[in-house]
Motif scaffolding. Sequence first.
Motif, short mmCIF file in Angstrom:
data_model
loop_
_atom_site.label_atom_id
_atom_site.label_comp_id
_atom_site.label_asym_id
_atom_site.label_seq_id
_atom_site.Cartn_x
_atom_site.Cartn_y
_atom_site.Cartn_z
N PRO A 137 0.75 -1.57 -0.48
CA PRO A 137 0.16 -0.27 -0.34
C PRO A 137 1.23 0.97 -0.03
O PRO A 137 0.51 2.68 -0.33
CB PRO A 137 -1.11 0.22 1.45
CG PRO A 137 -0.98 -1.34 1.75
CD PRO A 137 0.39 -2.20 0.95
N THR A 138 2.39 1.13 -0.12
CA THR A 138 3.09 2.92 0.44
C THR A 138 4.00 2.79 -0.91
O THR A 138 4.62 3.73 -1.13
CB THR A 138 3.70 2.39 1.64
OG1 THR A 138 4.70 1.29 1.76
CG2 THR A 138 2.82 2.19 2.64
N ASN A 139 3.42 1.68 -1.71
CA ASN A 139 4.28 1.72 -2.71
C ASN A 139 3.44 1.84 -4.68
O ASN A 139 2.69 1.43 -4.56
CB ASN A 139 4.72 0.01 -3.22
CG ASN A 139 5.84 -0.09 -4.64
OD1 ASN A 139 5.77 0.65 -5.78
ND2 ASN A 139 6.28 -1.45 -4.54
N PHE A 140 4.00 3.70 -4.89
CA PHE A 140 3.19 4.07 -5.90
C PHE A 140 3.58 3.85 -7.29
O PHE A 140 3.44 4.31 -8.25
CB PHE A 140 2.68 5.66 -5.68
CG PHE A 140 1.77 5.69 -4.40
CD1 PHE A 140 1.19 6.31 -4.41
CD2 PHE A 140 2.93 5.65 -2.74
CE1 PHE A 140 0.33 6.96 -3.84
CE2 PHE A 140 2.16 6.02 -2.28
CZ PHE A 140 0.51 6.18 -2.16
N GLU A 141 4.36 2.67 -7.14
CA GLU A 141 5.12 2.63 -9.06
C GLU A 141 4.19 2.05 -9.73
O GLU A 141 5.05 1.22 -10.92
CB GLU A 141 6.48 2.02 -8.02
CG GLU A 141 7.44 3.05 -7.59
CD GLU A 141 7.76 4.75 -8.06
OE1 GLU A 141 7.62 5.20 -9.68
OE2 GLU A 141 7.60 5.72 -7.26
N HIS A 142 3.29 0.95 -8.90
CA HIS A 142 3.03 0.08 -10.02
C HIS A 142 1.34 0.52 -10.66
O HIS A 142 0.88 -0.13 -11.03
CB HIS A 142 3.10 -0.70 -9.46
CG HIS A 142 4.23 -1.81 -9.31
ND1 HIS A 142 4.45 -2.17 -10.30
CD2 HIS A 142 4.95 -2.03 -7.76
CE1 HIS A 142 6.07 -2.34 -9.68
NE2 HIS A 142 5.64 -2.19 -7.82
N SER A 143 1.15 1.59 -10.60
CA SER A 143 -0.59 2.52 -10.54
C SER A 143 -0.81 1.87 -12.57
O SER A 143 -2.29 1.52 -12.27
CB SER A 143 -0.47 3.75 -10.30
OG SER A 143 -0.27 4.45 -9.26
N SER A 144 0.34 1.83 -12.49
CA SER A 144 -0.68 1.53 -14.71
C SER A 144 -0.91 0.71 -13.99
O SER A 144 -2.36 0.42 -14.71
CB SER A 144 0.43 2.30 -15.55
OG SER A 144 0.80 3.25 -15.56
N GLN A 145 -0.16 -0.73 -13.72
CA GLN A 145 -0.32 -2.30 -13.88
C GLN A 145 -1.66 -2.12 -12.80
O GLN A 145 -2.26 -3.36 -13.41
CB GLN A 145 0.66 -3.10 -13.75
CG GLN A 145 1.71 -3.07 -14.76
CD GLN A 145 2.63 -1.71 -13.93
OE1 GLN A 145 2.15 -0.84 -13.12
NE2 GLN A 145 4.59 -1.98 -14.44
N LEU A 146 -1.92 -1.91 -11.39
CA LEU A 146 -3.24 -1.45 -11.06
C LEU A 146 -4.58 -1.77 -11.89
O LEU A 146 -5.44 -1.84 -12.09
CB LEU A 146 -2.14 -1.32 -10.18
CG LEU A 146 -1.48 -1.66 -8.71
CD1 LEU A 146 -1.43 -0.86 -7.89
CD2 LEU A 146 -2.32 -3.00 -8.11
N ILE A 147 -4.29 -0.32 -11.99
CA ILE A 147 -5.30 0.16 -13.10
C ILE A 147 -5.59 -0.57 -14.10
O ILE A 147 -6.93 -1.07 -14.02
CB ILE A 147 -5.15 1.58 -13.46
CG1 ILE A 147 -4.82 2.54 -12.79
CG2 ILE A 147 -6.57 2.14 -14.79
CD1 ILE A 147 -4.26 3.94 -13.03
N GLY A 148 -4.77 -1.43 -14.96
CA GLY A 148 -5.14 -2.59 -15.67
C GLY A 148 -5.69 -3.37 -15.61
O GLY A 148 -6.60 -4.19 -16.02
N GLU A 149 -5.08 -4.03 -14.44
CA GLU A 149 -5.95 -5.77 -13.74
C GLU A 149 -7.05 -5.46 -13.54
O GLU A 149 -8.41 -6.00 -13.68
CB GLU A 149 -4.91 -5.97 -13.33
CG GLU A 149 -3.22 -6.46 -14.24
CD GLU A 149 -2.41 -6.08 -12.95
OE1 GLU A 149 -2.66 -6.12 -11.65
OE2 GLU A 149 -1.55 -6.66 -12.92
N ALA A 150 -7.22 -4.84 -12.56
CA ALA A 150 -8.60 -3.86 -12.44
C ALA A 150 -9.77 -3.13 -12.57
O ALA A 150 -10.88 -4.02 -13.39
CB ALA A 150 -8.67 -3.07 -11.16
N LEU A 151 -9.00 -2.83 -14.13
CA LEU A 151 -10.82 -2.33 -15.72
C LEU A 151 -10.53 -4.07 -16.29
O LEU A 151 -11.70 -4.28 -16.27
CB LEU A 151 -9.63 -1.59 -16.19
CG LEU A 151 -10.67 -1.22 -17.28
CD1 LEU A 151 -11.30 -0.55 -16.98
CD2 LEU A 151 -8.95 -0.13 -18.57
N ALA A 152 -9.50 -4.90 -16.39
CA ALA A 152 -10.11 -6.23 -17.04
C ALA A 152 -10.44 -6.79 -16.22
O ALA A 152 -11.29 -7.55 -16.94
CB ALA A 152 -8.57 -6.72 -17.86
#
Length: 305
Positions: free
Chosen positions: A268-283
């Motif tokens: 929860p303190t790592n902001f370096e993977h926002s793009s991947q998290l967004i994409g995985e949640a979207l799919a």
Amino acid sequence: MTPLAKVTPIRPHAARRSAARSGRPYTAFVLSGGASLGALQVGMLRALYERGVVPDVLVGTSVGALNAAFVASRPQVPETAAKLARIWRDIHRQDIFPVSMRAIMGGLRGQRDHLVPNRGLREQVRRYIEFDDLSEAAVPLHVVAFDVMEGRETLLSEGPAVDAVTASASIPGVFPPVDIGGRRLVDGGVADNTPISHAVELGAERIYVLPTQERSRPLAPAPHGALDVAIYGISLLLDGRLKQDIARYSSHAELIVLPAPNPRQVQPTNFEHSSQLIGEALAASRALLAESDAVPKPAASVQAA
């Protein structure tokens, strides 16, 4: 920040009438806390907007309050989620958690009640909220905070928006409490990280739950570092409350719990993977919503990935 055209706020009673006229249930989006994992909610919001699913009311805690506040005065369309995604991709840990040795030593010596000043957090809130008072949000917005003096959660529906959202996201011990009207308020996730109960009390008949972690799927390996451990520990403690609330309120409203995939076990303190998290949640959310549309739903039910 380019000002948007003024939008007339939709008050709860008006939103209920509008929902009733359209023949659809009075709908709430409930957004959990979860620090950097709030990026997952951006993908969920995009998937909901793509299918024309929009909220009559927004209820958020912690980072969920920040995401909810961003969309509350903007059009409920995929482009709004895309704008929020761009913001998330530009956020770094130091923007929110500027930890310094001076701050840590001050906390250890009892000179302050927090590890991190809230300047960075407050600046993020101020930059991206399009209204001054919570009551001015185009979609009714309610954020949950915790009153440390009275020892209870509180629902904020009006008052200074920047203060309210900052308070809702002020993790105790990490950020300082926020004073609002003589109350000292901290992160609402302390008591209710996914405030389904408030959505029910507000009259929601259909509730889309936007969590930041899969139920019964804790992160592994265990986090390292005091800040990481503190935030992760809070999330584990509050996971039990979400399970209880889903069981308790599934008979009061139709609950649709969106998936929160995190295969990389991002902390929860790592902001370096926002793009991947967004994409995985979207799919994952697109798949769930497509499946749920094909299955007739009972009056009150729970659907989850």
